[in-house]
Design a protein around this motif. Structure first.
Motif, mmCIF file in Angstrom:
data_model
loop_
_atom_site.group_PDB
_atom_site.id
_atom_site.type_symbol
_atom_site.label_atom_id
_atom_site.label_comp_id
_atom_site.label_asym_id
_atom_site.label_seq_id
_atom_site.Cartn_x
_atom_site.Cartn_y
_atom_site.Cartn_z
ATOM 1 N N HIS A 71 8.675 -13.194 -9.994
ATOM 2 C CA HIS A 71 8.281 -11.795 -9.784
ATOM 3 C C HIS A 71 9.461 -11.020 -9.207
ATOM 4 C CE1 HIS A 71 3.857 -12.589 -9.965
ATOM 5 N NE2 HIS A 71 4.211 -13.770 -9.480
ATOM 6 N N VAL A 72 9.703 -9.835 -9.753
ATOM 7 C CA VAL A 72 10.656 -8.908 -9.132
ATOM 8 C C VAL A 72 9.996 -7.529 -9.101
ATOM 9 C CG1 VAL A 72 12.905 -7.777 -9.303
ATOM 10 C CG2 VAL A 72 12.694 -10.197 -9.939
ATOM 11 N N VAL A 73 9.955 -6.956 -7.910
ATOM 12 C CA VAL A 73 9.352 -5.634 -7.748
ATOM 13 C C VAL A 73 10.402 -4.679 -7.168
ATOM 14 C CG1 VAL A 73 7.523 -4.296 -6.631
ATOM 15 C CG2 VAL A 73 7.085 -6.674 -7.316
ATOM 16 N N ALA A 74 10.633 -3.570 -7.864
ATOM 17 C CA ALA A 74 11.551 -2.530 -7.379
ATOM 18 C C ALA A 74 10.834 -1.700 -6.311
ATOM 19 C CB ALA A 74 11.985 -1.638 -8.539
ATOM 20 N N ALA A 75 11.503 -1.495 -5.164
ATOM 21 C CA ALA A 75 10.835 -0.850 -4.029
ATOM 22 C C ALA A 75 11.718 0.210 -3.366
ATOM 23 C CB ALA A 75 10.445 -1.904 -3.000
ATOM 24 N N HIS A 76 11.085 0.996 -2.480
ATOM 25 C CA HIS A 76 11.773 2.009 -1.668
ATOM 26 C C HIS A 76 12.585 2.967 -2.537
ATOM 27 C CE1 HIS A 76 13.266 3.803 1.996
ATOM 28 N NE2 HIS A 76 12.754 2.853 2.760
ATOM 29 N N LEU A 77 12.004 3.390 -3.673
ATOM 30 C CA LEU A 77 12.676 4.361 -4.533
ATOM 31 C C LEU A 77 12.631 5.745 -3.890
ATOM 32 C CD1 LEU A 77 11.915 2.063 -6.661
ATOM 33 C CD2 LEU A 77 11.883 3.910 -8.339
ATOM 34 N N SER A 78 13.735 6.445 -3.953
ATOM 35 C CA SER A 78 13.755 7.837 -3.518
ATOM 36 C C SER A 78 13.007 8.677 -4.547
ATOM 37 C CB SER A 78 15.197 8.325 -3.396
ATOM 38 O OG SER A 78 15.221 9.736 -3.285
ATOM 39 N N GLN A 79 12.123 9.556 -4.047
ATOM 40 C CA GLN A 79 11.371 10.406 -4.988
ATOM 41 C C GLN A 79 12.245 11.533 -5.536
ATOM 42 O OE1 GLN A 79 7.885 10.919 -2.298
ATOM 43 N NE2 GLN A 79 6.705 10.113 -4.016
ATOM 44 N N GLN A 80 13.315 11.886 -4.786
ATOM 45 C CA GLN A 80 14.224 12.949 -5.244
ATOM 46 C C GLN A 80 15.388 12.392 -6.060
ATOM 47 O OE1 GLN A 80 13.191 12.882 -1.966
ATOM 48 N NE2 GLN A 80 11.733 14.541 -2.279
ATOM 49 N N ASN A 81 15.887 11.221 -5.648
ATOM 50 C CA ASN A 81 17.185 10.753 -6.154
ATOM 51 C C ASN A 81 17.089 9.530 -7.065
ATOM 52 O OD1 ASN A 81 18.423 12.732 -4.453
ATOM 53 N ND2 ASN A 81 18.117 11.339 -2.739
ATOM 54 N N HIS A 83 18.356 4.656 -5.019
ATOM 55 C CA HIS A 83 18.810 5.889 -5.669
ATOM 56 C C HIS A 83 19.730 5.617 -6.856
ATOM 57 C CE1 HIS A 83 21.877 4.828 -2.657
ATOM 58 N NE2 HIS A 83 22.744 5.366 -3.479
ATOM 59 N N ASP A 84 19.812 6.633 -7.682
ATOM 60 C CA ASP A 84 20.817 6.678 -8.733
ATOM 61 C C ASP A 84 21.940 7.578 -8.201
ATOM 62 O OD1 ASP A 84 21.536 6.600 -11.812
ATOM 63 O OD2 ASP A 84 21.735 8.682 -11.149
ATOM 64 N N ILE A 128 0.828 -1.208 0.000
ATOM 65 C CA ILE A 128 0.000 0.000 0.000
ATOM 66 C C ILE A 128 0.862 1.259 0.000
ATOM 67 C CG2 ILE A 128 -1.997 -1.099 1.074
ATOM 68 C CD1 ILE A 128 -1.178 0.365 3.710
ATOM 69 N N GLY A 129 2.176 1.094 -0.091
ATOM 70 C CA GLY A 129 3.064 2.252 -0.165
ATOM 71 C C GLY A 129 4.488 1.846 0.130
ATOM 72 N N SER A 130 5.435 2.469 -0.571
ATOM 73 C CA SER A 130 6.837 2.116 -0.414
ATOM 74 C C SER A 130 7.692 3.350 -0.647
ATOM 75 C CB SER A 130 7.182 1.021 -1.430
ATOM 76 O OG SER A 130 8.558 0.740 -1.414
ATOM 77 N N GLY A 131 8.579 3.652 0.300
ATOM 78 C CA GLY A 131 9.450 4.816 0.178
ATOM 79 C C GLY A 131 9.639 5.489 1.524
ATOM 80 N N SER A 132 10.389 6.572 1.533
ATOM 81 C CA SER A 132 10.790 7.181 2.807
ATOM 82 C C SER A 132 9.638 7.847 3.548
ATOM 83 C CB SER A 132 11.909 8.182 2.572
ATOM 84 O OG SER A 132 11.459 9.182 1.681
ATOM 85 N N LYS A 133 8.453 7.961 2.908
ATOM 86 C CA LYS A 133 7.290 8.530 3.606
ATOM 87 C C LYS A 133 6.396 7.463 4.217
ATOM 88 C CE LYS A 133 7.021 12.825 0.975
ATOM 89 N NZ LYS A 133 7.395 12.678 -0.449
ATOM 90 N N GLY A 134 6.780 6.186 4.072
ATOM 91 C CA GLY A 134 5.992 5.129 4.695
ATOM 92 C C GLY A 134 5.950 3.862 3.869
ATOM 93 N N ASN A 135 6.173 2.738 4.545
ATOM 94 C CA ASN A 135 6.192 1.428 3.885
ATOM 95 C C ASN A 135 5.181 0.500 4.533
ATOM 96 O OD1 ASN A 135 8.864 1.380 2.125
ATOM 97 N ND2 ASN A 135 9.258 2.535 3.989
ATOM 98 N N CYS A 136 4.528 -0.307 3.713
ATOM 99 C CA CYS A 136 3.632 -1.325 4.248
ATOM 100 C C CYS A 136 3.320 -2.341 3.152
ATOM 101 C CB CYS A 136 2.336 -0.697 4.766
ATOM 102 S SG CYS A 136 1.214 -1.876 5.534
ATOM 103 N N LEU A 137 3.773 -3.579 3.396
ATOM 104 C CA LEU A 137 3.539 -4.680 2.477
ATOM 105 C C LEU A 137 2.494 -5.584 3.127
ATOM 106 C CD1 LEU A 137 5.161 -5.681 -0.181
ATOM 107 C CD2 LEU A 137 6.324 -7.230 1.368
#
Ligand SMILES: [Zn+2]
Ligand SMILES: [Zn+2]
Length: 259
Positions: A213-223, A169-170, A8-17
Motif C-alpha cells: 500500500h502507498v498513500v499520498a498524504a498532506h497535499l497542499s490544497q493550493q500548491n 507540493h508541485d 480522517i483528514g490530511s493536510g495543513s488544516k488538520g491531520n489524524c491517522l
C-alpha cells in the motif's frame, strides 16, 4: 493479528491517522476540532472510548493543536517528545490533567498490541518525529512534514508493508502561486515539506520488496493536485497512478488492512 489503518483528514488544516492492531487502536496526530474528530471517527466505526491514546509527531497546529483537548475529553494519554511538550507549553497549551508519555526519538515502545518505532526527521519544529507502526509481522511507515529525506529516514521506511507518504507540493504551482515569498521558501526549504519529486525520489530509494500500500498524504490544497502527486509516486513504483491511494483534507481515506 491484523494491522489496519485509515485517516480522517490530511493536510495543513488538520491531520489524524487511525492505526489498529489486535485490540489496540491509536490516533496518530490530532489536528481537527474534537467534535469533528468524533464525527469523522464514527464514519470509520471508531468510538473515542475504544482508543488507547494519541501519538503526536510535532507541535504544529495541524498535528498537535487538538491533542490535549481531545485527550482531556476522553481521558486518553498522549505520547510526544520532550521538545514537543515544551513547545506546546511555551505556546500556552499545557497538558492540564492529560497524562503525557515522553517519547525518545530513537527508542521503540509498545502500546498494547501495537509496536511503535519513532524516528527523527528534519522539520522546522522543536523535536519532530515520525513513526513506523507494527503488529509484529507487518509494518506501516508514516512520513509527513519533512523538508528533505535523510539516510536515517530511508533506513526507517525500508522494508515496510505500507507507506503513508507526504507529497506536499508541485514546485511550479508553489512558486507560481500566491503565497508570500517567505512562506514559499519555508515550504520548499530543507525543514519544510516534501515536493512530489522529492517524495518520488525517496520512494525510489527504499527497499520496496514488501510494499502493498502507498498513500499520498498532506497535499497542499493550493500548491498541488492529486493527479500530480499520484503520478509522481507511481513513477517510482512503475505502477498505474490510480493504484496509489490518496489521503484528502476532508475525507482522509478508508480502512486499509495488512494481514
Ligand atoms: Zn503538517
Ligand atoms: Zn509541521
Amino acid at each position: 493479528m491484523t494491522l489496519r489503518f485509515a485517516s480522517i483528514g490530511s493536510g495543513s488544516k488538520g491531520n489524524c491517522l487511525v492505526v489498529e492492531s489486535g485490540h489496540t487502536r491509536v490516533l496518530l496526530d490530532c489536528g481537527l476540532p474534537p467534535r469533528e474528530t468524533e464525527r469523522r471517527l464514527a464514519r470509520l466505526g471508531v468510538a473515542p472510548a475504544g482508543l488507547a491514546g494519541i501519538l503526536v509527531t510535532h507541535e504544529h497546529d495541524d498535528h498537535a493543536g487538538q491533542a490535549y483537548p481531545f485527550a482531556a475529553q476522553h481521558r486518553l494519554p498522549v505520547w510526544l517528545t520532550y521538545g514537543t511538550q515544551l513547545s506546546l507549553a511555551e505556546a500556552g497549551k499545557p497538558p492540564g490533567a492529560v497524562a503525557t508519555r515522553t517519547i525518545d526519538g530513537r527508542s521503540a515502545f509498545s502500546i498494547g498490541d501495537l509496536e511503535v518505532r519513532p524516528y527523527t526527521v528534519p522539520h522546522d519544529a522543536r523535536e519532530p518525529v515520525q513513526f513506523v507502526l507494527s503488529d509484529g509481522a507487518s509494518r506501516l511507515g508514516v512520513l509527513t512534514d519533512i523538508g528533505a529525506s535523510t539516510a536515517h529516514v530511508e533506513a526507517a521506511l525500508s522494508g515496510c508493508d505500507a507507506l503513508v507518504l507526504e507529497t506536499n507540493h508541485d514546485p511550479d504551482l508553489l512558486w507560481g502561486g500566491g503565497y508570500p515569498k517567505w512562506l514559499k521558501q519555508r515550504i520548499a526549504g530543507p525543514f519544510g515539506h516534501l515536493s512530489n519529486l522529492q517524495s518520488e525520489q525517496l520512494l525510489g530509494a527504499l527497499d520496496r520488496s514488501r510494499l502493498k500500500h502507498v498513500v499520498a498524504a498532506h497535499l497542499s490544497q493550493q500548491n498541488n493536485r492529486p493527479e500530480l502527486a499520484r503520478e509522481a509516486l507511481a513513477r517510482a513504483l512503475g505502477c498505474a497512478p490510480d493504484w496509489i491511494g490518496l489521503s484528502t483534507q476532508e475525507e482522509g481515506f478508508a480502512w486499509r488492512e495488512l494481514k
